[in-house]
Design a protein around this motif. Structure first.
Motif, PDB file in Angstrom:
ATOM      1  N   GLN A   3      33.372  26.837  44.064  1.00  0.00           N
ATOM      2  CA  GLN A   3      34.818  26.754  44.289  1.00  0.00           C
ATOM      3  C   GLN A   3      35.546  26.590  42.956  1.00  0.00           C
ATOM      4  OE1 GLN A   3      36.069  23.502  46.766  1.00  0.00           O
ATOM      5  NE2 GLN A   3      38.087  24.374  47.150  1.00  0.00           N
ATOM      6  N   SER A   4      34.988  25.752  42.071  1.00  0.00           N
ATOM      7  CA  SER A   4      35.579  25.534  40.755  1.00  0.00           C
ATOM      8  C   SER A   4      35.597  26.836  39.953  1.00  0.00           C
ATOM      9  CB  SER A   4      34.791  24.462  40.001  1.00  0.00           C
ATOM     10  OG  SER A   4      35.333  24.259  38.727  1.00  0.00           O
ATOM     11  N   PHE A   6      35.525  29.947  41.174  1.00  0.00           N
ATOM     12  CA  PHE A   6      36.446  30.894  41.811  1.00  0.00           C
ATOM     13  C   PHE A   6      37.898  30.540  41.504  1.00  0.00           C
ATOM     14  CE2 PHE A   6      38.856  32.486  45.540  1.00  0.00           C
ATOM     15  CZ  PHE A   6      38.577  33.841  45.384  1.00  0.00           C
ATOM     16  N   GLN A   7      38.243  29.257  41.615  1.00  0.00           N
ATOM     17  CA  GLN A   7      39.615  28.821  41.338  1.00  0.00           C
ATOM     18  C   GLN A   7      39.995  29.084  39.886  1.00  0.00           C
ATOM     19  OE1 GLN A   7      39.482  24.723  42.590  1.00  0.00           O
ATOM     20  NE2 GLN A   7      40.325  25.177  44.611  1.00  0.00           N
ATOM     21  N   THR A   8      39.078  28.767  38.962  1.00  0.00           N
ATOM     22  CA  THR A   8      39.335  28.996  37.539  1.00  0.00           C
ATOM     23  C   THR A   8      39.481  30.484  37.255  1.00  0.00           C
ATOM     24  OG1 THR A   8      37.996  27.046  37.016  1.00  0.00           O
ATOM     25  CG2 THR A   8      38.477  28.537  35.198  1.00  0.00           C
ATOM     26  N   ILE A  10      40.395  32.958  39.334  1.00  0.00           N
ATOM     27  CA  ILE A  10      41.653  33.481  39.891  1.00  0.00           C
ATOM     28  C   ILE A  10      42.840  33.047  39.043  1.00  0.00           C
ATOM     29  CG2 ILE A  10      43.234  33.369  41.864  1.00  0.00           C
ATOM     30  CD1 ILE A  10      40.846  35.170  42.360  1.00  0.00           C
ATOM     31  N   LEU A  11      42.878  31.760  38.670  1.00  0.00           N
ATOM     32  CA  LEU A  11      44.000  31.247  37.895  1.00  0.00           C
ATOM     33  C   LEU A  11      44.090  31.932  36.533  1.00  0.00           C
ATOM     34  CD1 LEU A  11      46.380  29.332  37.697  1.00  0.00           C
ATOM     35  CD2 LEU A  11      44.832  27.546  36.943  1.00  0.00           C
ATOM     36  N   THR A 123      46.789  26.324  30.312  1.00  0.00           N
ATOM     37  CA  THR A 123      45.926  26.311  31.500  1.00  0.00           C
ATOM     38  C   THR A 123      44.502  25.895  31.158  1.00  0.00           C
ATOM     39  OG1 THR A 123      47.255  28.061  32.513  1.00  0.00           O
ATOM     40  CG2 THR A 123      45.083  27.685  33.458  1.00  0.00           C
ATOM     41  N   GLU A 134      30.671  21.586  35.822  1.00  0.00           N
ATOM     42  CA  GLU A 134      32.050  22.088  35.855  1.00  0.00           C
ATOM     43  C   GLU A 134      32.378  22.857  34.581  1.00  0.00           C
ATOM     44  OE1 GLU A 134      35.116  19.311  36.702  1.00  0.00           O
ATOM     45  OE2 GLU A 134      34.570  19.108  38.811  1.00  0.00           O
ATOM     46  N   HIS A 138      33.621  26.723  34.336  1.00  0.00           N
ATOM     47  CA  HIS A 138      34.842  27.155  33.651  1.00  0.00           C
ATOM     48  C   HIS A 138      34.544  28.219  32.599  1.00  0.00           C
ATOM     49  CE1 HIS A 138      36.923  24.157  35.823  1.00  0.00           C
ATOM     50  NE2 HIS A 138      36.655  23.126  35.052  1.00  0.00           N
ATOM     51  N   MET A 182      51.229  29.157  42.440  1.00  0.00           N
ATOM     52  CA  MET A 182      50.248  28.343  41.717  1.00  0.00           C
ATOM     53  C   MET A 182      50.938  27.443  40.679  1.00  0.00           C
ATOM     54  SD  MET A 182      46.993  30.895  41.268  1.00  0.00           S
ATOM     55  CE  MET A 182      45.773  29.614  41.084  1.00  0.00           C
ATOM     56  N   GLU A 185      52.452  24.512  42.490  1.00  0.00           N
ATOM     57  CA  GLU A 185      51.381  23.578  42.865  1.00  0.00           C
ATOM     58  C   GLU A 185      50.958  22.747  41.659  1.00  0.00           C
ATOM     59  OE1 GLU A 185      49.155  21.457  45.193  1.00  0.00           O
ATOM     60  OE2 GLU A 185      50.266  23.151  46.033  1.00  0.00           O
TER      61      GLU A 185
END
Length: 198
Positions: A3-4, A6-8, A10-11, A123, A134, A138, A182, A185
């Motif tokens: 999840q970490s 994927f989120q990184t 996408i961002l 970011t 993590e 990243h 984003m 958020e």
């Protein structure tokens, strides 16, 4: 960890906006002879990757040296992201990053600020982590995004000709809309962190 990653991914993809930067790369490389273009793209992507990687690893030290809180950085980064997202949704004559000078590109404007701009640097500073898992997620996400840069920019001219300016504009506006959400958020997260310190 997935999840970490994927989120990184996408961002960073949204923040660096490779598809939105296709017209910039095409126009910047237009005066350059065709056989040199691929070399320049690889060089600029590598420079942007290294800059972002350095900021990712030394982000916390940078914050400590400047006596900045993570909440302040998060809110500041969110504001920059929001401004860029607004320019993506409502195109400006000078483009998302403003006017750029002519000549063969070297570092500016392709590596910095097109890819490793203020929003991307802000970011990756947030991705400083205390756990090895993590950190690896990243770094892996940043490497994957760099791979997307190479794929997009090496075929930038063909991509722009195939899709046409209208499709490219529509895609950039969609990415701008997602980036807006984003950034809000991120802003709310920064405000929550600040309220906890009161």
């Amino acid at each position: 960890m997935t999840q970490s990653f994927f989120q990184t991914f996408i961002l960073l993809l949204l923040v660096t906006d490779p598809f939105g930067n296709v017209p910039l790369f095409v126009s910047a490389l237009a005066p350059v002879e065709k056989k040199r273009r691929a070399r320049i793209v690889v060089r600029e992507c590598a420079i942007a990757f290294l800059v972002l990687l350095i900021f990712m690893f030394f982000g916390r030290h940078f914050l400590t040296a400047l006596q900045l809180s993570e909440a302040a950085l998060r809110i500041g980064g969110a504001v920059i992201l929001l401004l860029i997202a607004i320019r993506m949704v409502f195109p400006h004559p000078d483009g998302v990053l403003g006017k750029t000078d002519g000549g063969e590109p070297f570092i500016v404007p392709l590596a910095i600020p097109a890819l490793a701009g203020p929003s991307a640097l802000a970011t990756v500073l947030l991705f400083s982590s205390n756990t090895t898992a993590e950190t690896m997620a990243h770094v892996g996400a940043l490497a994957a995004v760099a791979g997307v840069w190479l794929a997009v920019f090496l075929g930038a001219e063909r991509l722009q000709n195939a899709l046409g300016p209208q499709v490219m504009t529509a895609f950039e506006r969609l990415m701008g809309l997602i980036l807006t959400a984003m950034s809000i958020e991120m802003l709310l997260g920064g405000v929550r962190e600040f309220v906890k310190t009161l």
